[in-house]
Design a protein around this motif. Sequence first.
Motif, PDB file in Angstrom:
ATOM      1  N   VAL A  87       0.848  -1.197   0.000  1.00 44.88           N
ATOM      2  CA  VAL A  87       0.000   0.000   0.000  1.00 44.88           C
ATOM      3  C   VAL A  87       0.889   1.255   0.000  1.00 44.88           C
ATOM      4  N   CYS A  88       1.960   1.218   0.825  1.00 38.18           N
ATOM      5  CA  CYS A  88       2.903   2.365   0.889  1.00 38.18           C
ATOM      6  C   CYS A  88       3.476   2.675  -0.485  1.00 38.18           C
ATOM      7  N   GLU A  89       3.880   1.603  -1.179  1.00 38.15           N
ATOM      8  CA  GLU A  89       4.573   1.793  -2.454  1.00 38.15           C
ATOM      9  C   GLU A  89       3.657   2.289  -3.563  1.00 38.15           C
ATOM     10  N   GLU A  90       2.408   1.823  -3.561  1.00 35.63           N
ATOM     11  CA  GLU A  90       1.586   2.020  -4.758  1.00 35.63           C
ATOM     12  C   GLU A  90       0.356   2.910  -4.630  1.00 35.63           C
ATOM     13  N   VAL A  91      -0.222   3.005  -3.426  1.00 35.86           N
ATOM     14  CA  VAL A  91      -1.581   3.561  -3.369  1.00 35.86           C
ATOM     15  C   VAL A  91      -1.725   4.877  -2.608  1.00 35.86           C
ATOM     16  N   ILE A  92      -0.732   5.245  -1.807  1.00 35.44           N
ATOM     17  CA  ILE A  92      -0.910   6.413  -0.919  1.00 35.44           C
ATOM     18  C   ILE A  92      -1.368   7.688  -1.650  1.00 35.44           C
ATOM     19  N   PRO A  93      -0.773   8.075  -2.793  1.00 35.16           N
ATOM     20  CA  PRO A  93      -1.252   9.312  -3.441  1.00 35.16           C
ATOM     21  C   PRO A  93      -2.749   9.280  -3.794  1.00 35.16           C
ATOM     22  N   VAL A  94      -3.242   8.104  -4.196  1.00 34.98           N
ATOM     23  CA  VAL A  94      -4.688   8.017  -4.534  1.00 34.98           C
ATOM     24  C   VAL A  94      -5.518   8.127  -3.262  1.00 34.98           C
ATOM     25  N   LEU A  95      -5.065   7.487  -2.183  1.00 36.93           N
ATOM     26  CA  LEU A  95      -5.800   7.587  -0.905  1.00 36.93           C
ATOM     27  C   LEU A  95      -5.852   9.035  -0.441  1.00 36.93           C
ATOM     28  N   VAL A  96      -4.754   9.759  -0.616  1.00 39.52           N
ATOM     29  CA  VAL A  96      -4.714  11.172  -0.213  1.00 39.52           C
ATOM     30  C   VAL A  96      -5.734  11.979  -1.016  1.00 39.52           C
ATOM     31  N   SER A  97      -5.852  11.687  -2.299  1.00 39.42           N
ATOM     32  CA  SER A  97      -6.841  12.422  -3.116  1.00 39.42           C
ATOM     33  C   SER A  97      -8.275  12.132  -2.645  1.00 39.42           C
ATOM     34  N   LEU A  98      -8.499  10.918  -2.076  1.00 41.81           N
ATOM     35  CA  LEU A  98      -9.850  10.558  -1.604  1.00 41.81           C
ATOM     36  C   LEU A  98     -10.207  11.211  -0.264  1.00 41.81           C
ATOM     37  N   LEU A  99      -9.233  11.826   0.384  1.00 39.87           N
ATOM     38  CA  LEU A  99      -9.533  12.531   1.642  1.00 39.87           C
ATOM     39  C   LEU A  99     -10.475  13.699   1.375  1.00 39.87           C
ATOM     40  N   GLU A 100     -10.510  14.144   0.113  1.00 41.85           N
ATOM     41  CA  GLU A 100     -11.396  15.259  -0.251  1.00 41.85           C
ATOM     42  C   GLU A 100     -12.570  14.778  -1.103  1.00 41.85           C
ATOM     43  N   ASP A 101     -12.862  13.486  -1.021  1.00 45.23           N
ATOM     44  CA  ASP A 101     -13.997  12.933  -1.766  1.00 45.23           C
ATOM     45  C   ASP A 101     -15.294  13.597  -1.292  1.00 45.23           C
ATOM     46  N   THR A 102     -16.295  13.615  -2.159  1.00 50.93           N
ATOM     47  CA  THR A 102     -17.565  14.244  -1.796  1.00 50.93           C
ATOM     48  C   THR A 102     -18.351  13.390  -0.798  1.00 50.93           C
ATOM     49  N   ASP A 103     -18.017  12.102  -0.697  1.00 51.30           N
ATOM     50  CA  ASP A 103     -18.762  11.208   0.188  1.00 51.30           C
ATOM     51  C   ASP A 103     -18.010  10.988   1.512  1.00 51.30           C
ATOM     52  N   PRO A 104     -18.666  11.232   2.670  1.00 51.62           N
ATOM     53  CA  PRO A 104     -17.991  11.082   3.956  1.00 51.62           C
ATOM     54  C   PRO A 104     -17.533   9.649   4.255  1.00 51.62           C
ATOM     55  N   GLU A 105     -18.293   8.666   3.746  1.00 54.68           N
ATOM     56  CA  GLU A 105     -17.904   7.252   3.963  1.00 54.68           C
ATOM     57  C   GLU A 105     -16.588   6.956   3.244  1.00 54.68           C
ATOM     58  N   VAL A 106     -16.466   7.462   2.021  1.00 57.62           N
ATOM     59  CA  VAL A 106     -15.233   7.255   1.242  1.00 57.62           C
ATOM     60  C   VAL A 106     -14.072   7.936   1.964  1.00 57.62           C
ATOM     61  N   GLN A 107     -14.297   9.156   2.439  1.00 59.81           N
ATOM     62  CA  GLN A 107     -13.261   9.877   3.198  1.00 59.81           C
ATOM     63  C   GLN A 107     -12.799   9.051   4.399  1.00 59.81           C
ATOM     64  N   ALA A 108     -13.775   8.499   5.136  1.00 60.63           N
ATOM     65  CA  ALA A 108     -13.459   7.738   6.347  1.00 60.63           C
ATOM     66  C   ALA A 108     -12.666   6.467   6.017  1.00 60.63           C
ATOM     67  N   SER A 109     -13.083   5.755   4.980  1.00 61.15           N
ATOM     68  CA  SER A 109     -12.380   4.517   4.601  1.00 61.15           C
ATOM     69  C   SER A 109     -10.968   4.821   4.113  1.00 61.15           C
ATOM     70  N   ALA A 110     -10.830   5.877   3.306  1.00 66.88           N
ATOM     71  CA  ALA A 110      -9.511   6.258   2.782  1.00 66.88           C
ATOM     72  C   ALA A 110      -8.588   6.691   3.926  1.00 66.88           C
ATOM     73  N   THR A 111      -9.145   7.430   4.895  1.00 67.06           N
ATOM     74  CA  THR A 111      -8.330   7.885   6.029  1.00 67.06           C
ATOM     75  C   THR A 111      -7.877   6.697   6.869  1.00 67.06           C
ATOM     76  N   GLY A 112      -8.780   5.721   7.054  1.00 73.24           N
ATOM     77  CA  GLY A 112      -8.427   4.507   7.801  1.00 73.24           C
ATOM     78  C   GLY A 112      -7.314   3.736   7.113  1.00 73.24           C
ATOM     79  N   ALA A 113      -7.416   3.605   5.796  1.00 72.25           N
ATOM     80  CA  ALA A 113      -6.380   2.887   5.032  1.00 72.25           C
ATOM     81  C   ALA A 113      -5.044   3.638   5.116  1.00 72.25           C
ATOM     82  N   LEU A 114      -5.113   4.963   5.054  1.00 66.21           N
ATOM     83  CA  LEU A 114      -3.904   5.787   5.137  1.00 66.21           C
ATOM     84  C   LEU A 114      -3.258   5.665   6.525  1.00 66.21           C
TER      85      LEU A 114
END
Length: 201
Positions: A87-114
């Motif tokens: 996850v560190c190597e491949e996905v972090i930049p995409v997870l960071v972009s999802l922190l500003e997603d319009t959906d609060p559930e997506v934000q919460a899941s992305a923040t948890g993964a981060l």
Amino acid sequence: PVGAVGILHAGLIPLLVCKLKAESDEIQALILGTLSNCLRVEASEALAAGAITILKEKLTHSSVAIRNKAACVLLEIGTHPEGKSVVCEEVIPVLVSLLEDTDPEVQASATGALMFATVKPQGRFSALGAEAIPPLLKLVAEETSKARLSAIKTLTMLAELPEGRKTLLDHTDTFHQCLNDPCEAVKRAAKIAIGVIKWKP
């Protein structure tokens, strides 16, 4: 849990990962939900089947449900030591972009993964490089944010890097506001964050 173990023993994980490429959105959401439950138990088969590459694509899907469930699966992968590295190597930049997603559930899941990804030093460097601090601070400042606790914990880990600490020293007010939060866990996490940010070597 017994069903998840049954799916793992039956060797169905690679097949489910493969089906994510071609199935309809509705079926993809079901597959992602199933994978999320199975990966709580074991992640290595999914990683070997190339799940990270496919999940990374799903994080930018037009469907809120698929974005959210893909982030949930990555959260489960990140709870395993071998998963954190990938996850560190491949996905972090995409997870960071999802922190500003319009959906609060997506934000919460992305923040948890981060949060799980930044347990490793390379995850912290990657998150700093992807400029995770501003959107995380925004989530901490929103009193109704479902991602608040994970955001505080992630920022605490970023504050362990000198560069992160330096940036966050200007934002301790945001954490001080959390000390009055009705949620005990948020208060505790904010107190720890302030301590880490203000620590002097």
